[in-house]
Design a protein around this motif. Structure first.
Motif, PDB file in Angstrom:
ATOM      1  N   LEU A  92       0.844  -1.189   0.000  1.00 56.04           N
ATOM      2  CA  LEU A  92       0.000   0.000   0.000  1.00 56.04           C
ATOM      3  C   LEU A  92       0.879   1.238   0.000  1.00 56.04           C
ATOM      4  CD1 LEU A  92      -2.780   1.368   0.194  1.00 56.04           C
ATOM      5  CD2 LEU A  92      -2.636   1.098   2.693  1.00 56.04           C
ATOM      6  N   GLU A  93       0.786   2.033  -1.063  1.00 53.71           N
ATOM      7  CA  GLU A  93       1.559   3.267  -1.198  1.00 53.71           C
ATOM      8  C   GLU A  93       0.623   4.461  -1.079  1.00 53.71           C
ATOM      9  OE1 GLU A  93       4.483   5.642  -4.368  1.00 53.71           O
ATOM     10  OE2 GLU A  93       3.549   3.728  -4.941  1.00 53.71           O
ATOM     11  N   LEU A  94       0.908   5.350  -0.137  1.00 52.49           N
ATOM     12  CA  LEU A  94       0.084   6.529   0.091  1.00 52.49           C
ATOM     13  C   LEU A  94       0.635   7.692  -0.718  1.00 52.49           C
ATOM     14  CD1 LEU A  94      -0.455   6.197   3.949  1.00 52.49           C
ATOM     15  CD2 LEU A  94      -1.695   5.097   2.069  1.00 52.49           C
ATOM     16  N   ILE A  95      -0.225   8.301  -1.520  1.00 54.95           N
ATOM     17  CA  ILE A  95       0.196   9.366  -2.438  1.00 54.95           C
ATOM     18  C   ILE A  95      -0.674  10.596  -2.227  1.00 54.95           C
ATOM     19  CG2 ILE A  95       1.040   7.711  -4.160  1.00 54.95           C
ATOM     20  CD1 ILE A  95      -1.575   8.158  -5.706  1.00 54.95           C
ATOM     21  N   GLY A  96      -0.372  11.651  -2.969  1.00 56.97           N
ATOM     22  CA  GLY A  96      -1.251  12.820  -2.998  1.00 56.97           C
ATOM     23  C   GLY A  96      -0.973  13.863  -1.944  1.00 56.97           C
ATOM     24  N   GLY A  97       0.265  13.942  -1.451  1.00 58.71           N
ATOM     25  CA  GLY A  97       0.584  14.978  -0.470  1.00 58.71           C
ATOM     26  C   GLY A  97       0.662  14.426   0.940  1.00 58.71           C
ATOM     27  N   GLN A  98       0.644  15.336   1.917  1.00 55.82           N
ATOM     28  CA  GLN A  98       0.819  14.947   3.312  1.00 55.82           C
ATOM     29  C   GLN A  98      -0.295  14.022   3.778  1.00 55.82           C
ATOM     30  OE1 GLN A  98       1.164  18.200   6.066  1.00 55.82           O
ATOM     31  NE2 GLN A  98       1.069  16.896   7.870  1.00 55.82           N
ATOM     32  N   VAL A  99       0.084  12.936   4.404  1.00 55.48           N
ATOM     33  CA  VAL A  99      -0.881  11.979   4.947  1.00 55.48           C
ATOM     34  C   VAL A  99      -1.543  12.586   6.179  1.00 55.48           C
ATOM     35  CG1 VAL A  99      -1.155   9.705   5.986  1.00 55.48           C
ATOM     36  CG2 VAL A  99       0.404  10.021   4.049  1.00 55.48           C
ATOM     37  N   ILE A 100      -2.864  12.493   6.243  1.00 60.34           N
ATOM     38  CA  ILE A 100      -3.597  13.087   7.357  1.00 60.34           C
ATOM     39  C   ILE A 100      -3.742  12.077   8.496  1.00 60.34           C
ATOM     40  CG2 ILE A 100      -5.925  12.413   6.619  1.00 60.34           C
ATOM     41  CD1 ILE A 100      -5.012  15.925   7.827  1.00 60.34           C
ATOM     42  N   SER A 101      -3.657  12.549   9.722  1.00 61.04           N
ATOM     43  CA  SER A 101      -3.938  11.750  10.928  1.00 61.04           C
ATOM     44  C   SER A 101      -3.122  10.467  10.994  1.00 61.04           C
ATOM     45  CB  SER A 101      -5.442  11.431  11.005  1.00 61.04           C
ATOM     46  OG  SER A 101      -6.208  12.608  11.072  1.00 61.04           O
ATOM     47  N   GLN A 102      -1.802  10.587  10.886  1.00 58.38           N
ATOM     48  CA  GLN A 102      -0.910   9.429  10.948  1.00 58.38           C
ATOM     49  C   GLN A 102      -1.105   8.586  12.211  1.00 58.38           C
ATOM     50  OE1 GLN A 102       1.418   8.379   8.522  1.00 58.38           O
ATOM     51  NE2 GLN A 102       1.601   6.577   9.843  1.00 58.38           N
ATOM     52  N   PRO A 103      -1.376   9.185  13.397  1.00 56.89           N
ATOM     53  CA  PRO A 103      -1.547   8.340  14.595  1.00 56.89           C
ATOM     54  C   PRO A 103      -2.633   7.281  14.447  1.00 56.89           C
ATOM     55  CG  PRO A 103      -1.238  10.624  15.248  1.00 56.89           C
ATOM     56  CD  PRO A 103      -1.389  10.624  13.753  1.00 56.89           C
ATOM     57  N   TYR A 104      -3.677   7.572  13.667  1.00 58.42           N
ATOM     58  CA  TYR A 104      -4.750   6.594  13.510  1.00 58.42           C
ATOM     59  C   TYR A 104      -4.321   5.443  12.600  1.00 58.42           C
ATOM     60  CZ  TYR A 104      -7.723   9.788  16.023  1.00 58.42           C
ATOM     61  OH  TYR A 104      -8.248  10.587  17.007  1.00 58.42           O
ATOM     62  N   ILE A 105      -3.421   5.711  11.670  1.00 53.79           N
ATOM     63  CA  ILE A 105      -2.842   4.633  10.853  1.00 53.79           C
ATOM     64  C   ILE A 105      -1.962   3.753  11.736  1.00 53.79           C
ATOM     65  CG2 ILE A 105      -1.356   4.118   8.884  1.00 53.79           C
ATOM     66  CD1 ILE A 105      -2.231   6.813   7.687  1.00 53.79           C
ATOM     67  N   GLN A 142      -3.700   7.037  20.312  1.00 58.46           N
ATOM     68  CA  GLN A 142      -4.711   7.932  19.763  1.00 58.46           C
ATOM     69  C   GLN A 142      -4.175   9.366  19.716  1.00 58.46           C
ATOM     70  OE1 GLN A 142      -8.906   7.202  21.142  1.00 58.46           O
ATOM     71  NE2 GLN A 142      -7.883   5.829  22.586  1.00 58.46           N
ATOM     72  N   GLY A 143      -4.354  10.013  18.571  1.00 58.40           N
ATOM     73  CA  GLY A 143      -3.857  11.367  18.426  1.00 58.40           C
ATOM     74  C   GLY A 143      -4.450  12.325  19.437  1.00 58.40           C
ATOM     75  N   ASP A 144      -5.758  12.171  19.732  1.00 59.93           N
ATOM     76  CA  ASP A 144      -6.430  13.107  20.632  1.00 59.93           C
ATOM     77  C   ASP A 144      -5.975  12.967  22.075  1.00 59.93           C
ATOM     78  OD1 ASP A 144      -7.698  13.811  18.355  1.00 59.93           O
ATOM     79  OD2 ASP A 144      -9.733  13.399  19.027  1.00 59.93           O
ATOM     80  N   ALA A 145      -5.198  11.917  22.384  1.00 59.50           N
ATOM     81  CA  ALA A 145      -4.640  11.779  23.732  1.00 59.50           C
ATOM     82  C   ALA A 145      -3.625  12.877  24.024  1.00 59.50           C
ATOM     83  CB  ALA A 145      -3.999  10.405  23.902  1.00 59.50           C
ATOM     84  N   ARG A 146      -3.150  13.561  22.987  1.00 61.11           N
ATOM     85  CA  ARG A 146      -2.189  14.656  23.170  1.00 61.11           C
ATOM     86  C   ARG A 146      -2.864  15.975  23.566  1.00 61.11           C
ATOM     87  NH1 ARG A 146       1.728  14.144  17.817  1.00 61.11           N
ATOM     88  NH2 ARG A 146       1.739  11.857  17.642  1.00 61.11           N
ATOM     89  N   PHE A 147      -4.190  16.002  23.518  1.00 65.23           N
ATOM     90  CA  PHE A 147      -4.933  17.243  23.726  1.00 65.23           C
ATOM     91  C   PHE A 147      -4.593  17.904  25.061  1.00 65.23           C
ATOM     92  CE2 PHE A 147      -8.853  19.355  25.263  1.00 65.23           C
ATOM     93  CZ  PHE A 147      -9.028  20.295  24.257  1.00 65.23           C
TER      94      PHE A 147
END
Length: 406
Positions: A89-102, A178-183
């Motif tokens: 799986l190759e991710l394309i199209g600019g900056q990947v959003i929400s990497q922590p969830y991946i 989880q990204g939101d744990a950084r809040f």
């Protein structure tokens, strides 16, 4: 796209409500079709409904644009072990959003017996947006611990921040993926809160009421869902807060950036829209308008974010209370019984003046409002809400003509 021995239909239709039919799913469909899947858009190009034939997932090299949503990535990762061939799986199209969830998806797959490998540049050691997923079968672990929802945890933590009280959330801490744990650390601490975080818990103690500090600039790309909570706090912080990295929030349950701006304007709070975020010019909470009716766009996060603000702004009315059922069905009960905030139900029809966005003082009894739109666009729902707010009689044309032409 996966077939099964019991299939007796040629296609499956996946659809959703009016808003779901507007949210983009084109990048995922493009990736799957390029991999041999048979998927057609039934109505609008790039959106639900979809007609899908059970041809299976071929696998091999899949390219996916991941700059809009990490959910596309997780969906392919989770299904990849059952493809005909191993998946790259190759991710394309600019900056990947929400990497922590991946990362969280990959960690979960590992616990169920599937090891995903993220490639690394051999020369620089930089992580690449390319993932190798082997064929395999998920195996249930004997014990699997599910963390608390970090996005939902932002609301009680924010209530502690805005009211100058203390709140502890267990099962969410510094070890969370989880990204939101950084809040708590990256937002609340910078706003003047005292934050104590262990690997498995988070405690927030707010400053004295009225002493929240604005944040000059915060990039919330890794915790985009939490931006609404931060925006509600910024409305009563001292100074201007700039929130960046949240452009994808325009294509969620509603355009969340515009929703927060429009509803905060009712309180007299000034905001400025940016390409990938917004600025909020905070005001002392006593200067915010009271008795405001907040439209939630049927979005659970809008409702819960404004419930945070309601703890210091009296007589607020939050419409569409049931929208919180998506993530926290007992939110209003917990807000009163566990957090101690007084919550009362209201009948919008009895307070049409407050619920009306226009603030009309009198209605022409002969006036009519006609809603015209495509099937499934939400006319019935919007019409019912508008009729209640305006104290008008609501007539559904479909029902009317069915009765009349029997």
């Amino acid at each position: 796209v996966q077939s099964s021995p019991n299939d007796d239909v040629s296609t499956t239709i996946i659809t959703g409500n009016a808003r779901m039919k507007q949210r983009p799913i084109g990048p995922l469909v493009t990736a799957l079709k390029a991999n041999g899947s048979s998927i057609d858009f039934v109505e609008s190009e790039g959106c639900l409904p979809l007609s899908i034939a059970p041809n299976g997932l071929r696998g091999g090299h899949i390219q996916l644009a991941a700059s809009v949503s990490s959910q596309y990535v997780s969906s392919i990762l989770l299904c990849a072990p059952y493809a005909t061939e191993p998946v790259t799986l190759e991710l394309i199209g600019g900056q990947v959003i929400s990497q922590p969830y991946i990362d969280m998806t990959i960690a979960m797959m590992l616990e169920f017996g599937i090891t995903v490998t993220r490639r690394v540049d051999p020369n620089t050691g930089t992580k690449l947006d390319i993932y190798d997923i082997p064929k395999g079968t998920y195996v249930n672990p004997e014990v699997y611990s599910i963390e608390s929802d970090a996005s939902s945890a932002t609301y009680p933590l924010a209530i502690a921040a805005i009211t100058g009280t203390t709140c502890t959330i267990n099962n969410i801490g510094s070890a969370s993926l989880q990204g939101d744990a950084r809040f708590a650390i990256e937002v609340l601490q910078r706003m003047g809160c005292s934050v104590t975080q262990t690997p498995s818990s988070t405690t927030v103690r707010g400053p004295p009421m009225g002493q929240l500090k604005a944040i000059e600039e915060v990039d919330m790309e890794v915790m985009t869902d939490a931006f609404l909570t931060a925006t509600a706090l910024a409305a009563v912080a001292n100074g201007k807060t700039r929130i960046l990295g949240i452009a994808n929030q325009r294509v969620k349950e509603c355009n969340r950036i515009k929703a927060m701006m429009d509803q905060l304007a009712k309180f007299g709070v000034e905001t400025i829209e940016l390409d990938d975020g917004l600025e909020i010019i905070g005001k002392p909470c006593q200067e915010l308008k009271r008795g405001v009716s907040v439209h939630c766009y049927d979005d659970h996060r809008v409702a819960m974010a404004f419930s945070v603000l309601s703890t210091v702004v009296e007589e607020m009315i939050i419409e569409e209370k049931r929208c919180v059922e998506k993530t926290w069905p007992n939110w209003w009960d917990d807000l009163e019984n566990k957090i101690g905030i007084k919550v009362e139900g209201v009948d919008l029809a009895s307070i049409a003046q407050k619920a009306s966005a226009s603030g009309t003082h009198a209605h022409n009894s002969s006036a009519s409002v006609i809603l015209i739109g495509m099937r499934g666009s939400g006319k019935t729902y919007v019409g019912g809400v508008a009729a209640a707010a305006l104290s008008f009689t609501w007539v559904d044309a479909d029902v009317y003509f069915e009765e009349k032409l029997k």
